[in-house]
Design a protein around this motif. Structure first.
Motif, PDB file in Angstrom:
ATOM      1  N   TYR A  86       0.627  -1.118   0.089  1.00  0.00           N
ATOM      2  CA  TYR A  86      -0.355  -0.441  -0.367  1.00  0.00           C
ATOM      3  C   TYR A  86       0.971   1.297  -0.026  1.00  0.00           C
ATOM      4  N   GLU A  87       2.217   0.720   1.052  1.00  0.00           N
ATOM      5  CA  GLU A  87       2.661   2.237   1.228  1.00  0.00           C
ATOM      6  C   GLU A  87       3.431   3.094  -0.085  1.00  0.00           C
ATOM      7  N   SER A  88       3.761   1.380  -0.536  1.00  0.00           N
ATOM      8  CA  SER A  88       4.659   1.702  -2.495  1.00  0.00           C
ATOM      9  C   SER A  88       3.749   2.879  -2.932  1.00  0.00           C
ATOM     10  N   GLN A  89       3.013   3.395  -3.245  1.00  0.00           N
ATOM     11  CA  GLN A  89       1.493   3.989  -4.027  1.00  0.00           C
ATOM     12  C   GLN A  89       2.120   3.967  -5.683  1.00  0.00           C
ATOM     13  N   THR A  90       2.269   2.716  -5.779  1.00  0.00           N
ATOM     14  CA  THR A  90       1.625   2.188  -6.888  1.00  0.00           C
ATOM     15  C   THR A  90       1.241   1.020  -6.670  1.00  0.00           C
ATOM     16  N   GLU A  91      -0.121   0.785  -7.822  1.00  0.00           N
ATOM     17  CA  GLU A  91      -1.055  -0.108  -8.186  1.00  0.00           C
ATOM     18  C   GLU A  91      -0.354  -1.505  -8.233  1.00  0.00           C
ATOM     19  N   ALA A  92       0.670  -1.282  -9.422  1.00  0.00           N
ATOM     20  CA  ALA A  92       1.406  -2.806  -9.605  1.00  0.00           C
ATOM     21  C   ALA A  92       2.644  -3.288  -8.473  1.00  0.00           C
ATOM     22  N   VAL A  93       2.804  -3.042  -7.802  1.00  0.00           N
ATOM     23  CA  VAL A  93       3.466  -2.873  -6.651  1.00  0.00           C
ATOM     24  C   VAL A  93       2.722  -3.554  -5.582  1.00  0.00           C
ATOM     25  N   PHE A  94       1.325  -3.062  -5.161  1.00  0.00           N
ATOM     26  CA  PHE A  94      -0.150  -2.980  -4.150  1.00  0.00           C
ATOM     27  C   PHE A  94       0.064  -4.627  -4.259  1.00  0.00           C
ATOM     28  N   ILE A  95      -0.662  -5.108  -5.763  1.00  0.00           N
ATOM     29  CA  ILE A  95      -0.698  -5.769  -5.993  1.00  0.00           C
ATOM     30  C   ILE A  95       0.246  -7.411  -6.130  1.00  0.00           C
ATOM     31  N   ARG A  96       1.072  -7.034  -6.086  1.00  0.00           N
ATOM     32  CA  ARG A  96       2.154  -8.195  -6.325  1.00  0.00           C
ATOM     33  C   ARG A  96       2.387  -8.528  -4.874  1.00  0.00           C
ATOM     34  N   TYR A  97       2.756  -7.555  -3.340  1.00  0.00           N
ATOM     35  CA  TYR A  97       2.395  -7.381  -2.653  1.00  0.00           C
ATOM     36  C   TYR A  97       1.717  -8.445  -1.889  1.00  0.00           C
ATOM     37  N   LEU A  98      -0.026  -7.746  -2.276  1.00  0.00           N
ATOM     38  CA  LEU A  98      -0.754  -8.581  -1.886  1.00  0.00           C
ATOM     39  C   LEU A  98      -0.464  -9.931  -2.396  1.00  0.00           C
ATOM     40  N   GLY A  99      -0.384 -10.659  -3.624  1.00  0.00           N
ATOM     41  CA  GLY A  99       0.261 -11.235  -3.677  1.00  0.00           C
ATOM     42  C   GLY A  99       1.138 -12.746  -2.589  1.00  0.00           C
ATOM     43  N   ILE A 100       2.262 -11.516  -2.334  1.00  0.00           N
ATOM     44  CA  ILE A 100       2.889 -12.394  -1.487  1.00  0.00           C
ATOM     45  C   ILE A 100       2.592 -12.390   0.036  1.00  0.00           C
ATOM     46  N   ALA A 101       1.262 -11.366   0.191  1.00  0.00           N
ATOM     47  CA  ALA A 101       0.531 -12.148   1.499  1.00  0.00           C
ATOM     48  C   ALA A 101       0.152 -12.954   1.144  1.00  0.00           C
ATOM     49  N   LYS A 102      -1.026 -12.864   0.651  1.00  0.00           N
ATOM     50  CA  LYS A 102      -1.694 -14.260   0.437  1.00  0.00           C
ATOM     51  C   LYS A 102      -1.092 -15.252   0.276  1.00  0.00           C
ATOM     52  N   GLY A 103      -0.593 -15.526   0.086  1.00  0.00           N
ATOM     53  CA  GLY A 103       1.277 -16.375   0.294  1.00  0.00           C
ATOM     54  C   GLY A 103       1.654 -16.875   1.895  1.00  0.00           C
ATOM     55  N   SER A 104       1.793 -16.030   2.098  1.00  0.00           N
ATOM     56  CA  SER A 104       2.260 -16.388   4.069  1.00  0.00           C
ATOM     57  C   SER A 104       0.649 -16.441   4.846  1.00  0.00           C
ATOM     58  N   ALA A 105      -0.395 -16.421   3.723  1.00  0.00           N
ATOM     59  CA  ALA A 105      -1.931 -16.526   4.560  1.00  0.00           C
ATOM     60  C   ALA A 105      -1.850 -18.051   4.687  1.00  0.00           C
ATOM     61  N   GLY A 106      -0.919 -19.019   3.832  1.00  0.00           N
ATOM     62  CA  GLY A 106      -1.366 -19.892   3.107  1.00  0.00           C
ATOM     63  C   GLY A 106      -0.100 -20.584   3.802  1.00  0.00           C
ATOM     64  N   GLU A 107       0.851 -20.285   4.054  1.00  0.00           N
ATOM     65  CA  GLU A 107       1.946 -20.912   4.743  1.00  0.00           C
ATOM     66  C   GLU A 107       1.594 -20.451   6.206  1.00  0.00           C
ATOM     67  N   LEU A 108       0.937 -19.670   6.718  1.00  0.00           N
ATOM     68  CA  LEU A 108       0.034 -20.283   7.946  1.00  0.00           C
ATOM     69  C   LEU A 108       0.079 -20.782   8.232  1.00  0.00           C
ATOM     70  N   ARG A 109      -1.247 -21.748   7.302  1.00  0.00           N
ATOM     71  CA  ARG A 109      -1.551 -22.412   7.472  1.00  0.00           C
ATOM     72  C   ARG A 109      -1.226 -23.317   7.371  1.00  0.00           C
ATOM     73  N   SER A 110      -0.592 -23.785   6.976  1.00  0.00           N
ATOM     74  CA  SER A 110       0.258 -25.456   6.386  1.00  0.00           C
ATOM     75  C   SER A 110       0.321 -25.230   8.160  1.00  0.00           C
ATOM     76  N   GLN A 111       1.230 -23.844   8.880  1.00  0.00           N
ATOM     77  CA  GLN A 111       2.397 -24.387   9.224  1.00  0.00           C
ATOM     78  C   GLN A 111       1.398 -24.845  10.907  1.00  0.00           C
ATOM     79  N   LEU A 112       0.132 -24.470  10.847  1.00  0.00           N
ATOM     80  CA  LEU A 112      -0.847 -24.616  12.094  1.00  0.00           C
ATOM     81  C   LEU A 112      -1.106 -26.335  11.665  1.00  0.00           C
ATOM     82  N   TYR A 113      -1.287 -26.621  10.628  1.00  0.00           N
ATOM     83  CA  TYR A 113      -1.072 -28.354  10.427  1.00  0.00           C
ATOM     84  C   TYR A 113       0.292 -28.670  11.689  1.00  0.00           C
TER      85      TYR A 113
END
Length: 158
Positions: A86-113
């Motif tokens: 969000y702070e990057s102030q460019t939509e393309a970068v924000f979209i890329r970082y949202l993808g990374i955040a989503k990946g981290s949510a999946g990683e966390l869910r896997s670690q919860l197992y």
């Protein structure tokens, strides 16, 4: 009140939609938000990190330093990547970082197992945290999809 009940009682705010009202620099037809703290996916990620830290402070989880560190890093990564994008102030970068955040949510869910299988979390705690992680992941996906669909498409020049 146990951790599972605390998790359940604190997750109701995470479900609301839309995830974000937008940022004028990104899409002029979206309402403006002033900071990443207003993004509900970030708020949900913050709550998830808070609950993960509470879980990992307990024994025997607290003694498994490698696992504790990995789980906490994944949880913090969700909210951090939303904020950084969000702070990057460019939509393309924000979209890329949202993808990374989503990946981290999946990683966390896997670690919860792993935490469940090692007896670090009860089935109730696991379910509540996994559900919250799925909600946050879904919010991130909807926000990412919205931003991608609102980008102007290149015009073919003839």
């Amino acid at each position: 009140m146990g951790l599972a009940e605390q998790i359940t009682s604190r997750t109701s705010f995470v479900v609301a939609w839309p995830v974000v009202m937008g940022k004028a620099a990104f899409c002029s037809h979206m309402s403006t938000i002033k900071s990443f703290e207003e993004i509900e996916a970030w708020q949900g990620g913050r709550e998830l990190a808070r609950q993960i830290y509470a879980l990992t402070r307990r024994q025997p989880f607290a003694k498994d330093f490698g696992m504790k560190d990995q789980v906490c890093r994944a949880a913090v990564s969700i909210m951090s990547n939303i904020a950084e994008g969000y702070e990057s102030q460019t939509e393309a970068v924000f979209i890329r970082y949202l993808g990374i955040a989503k990946g981290s949510a999946g990683e966390l869910r896997s670690q919860l197992y792993v935490a469940l299988d090692q007896g670090y979390a009860t089935k109730t705690e696991f379910s509540a945290l996994a559900d919250l992680s799925k909600k946050v992941s879904s919010q991130i996906a909807r926000l990412k999809s919205y931003l991608e669909s609102s980008k102007p498409k290149p015009q073919k020049v003839e």
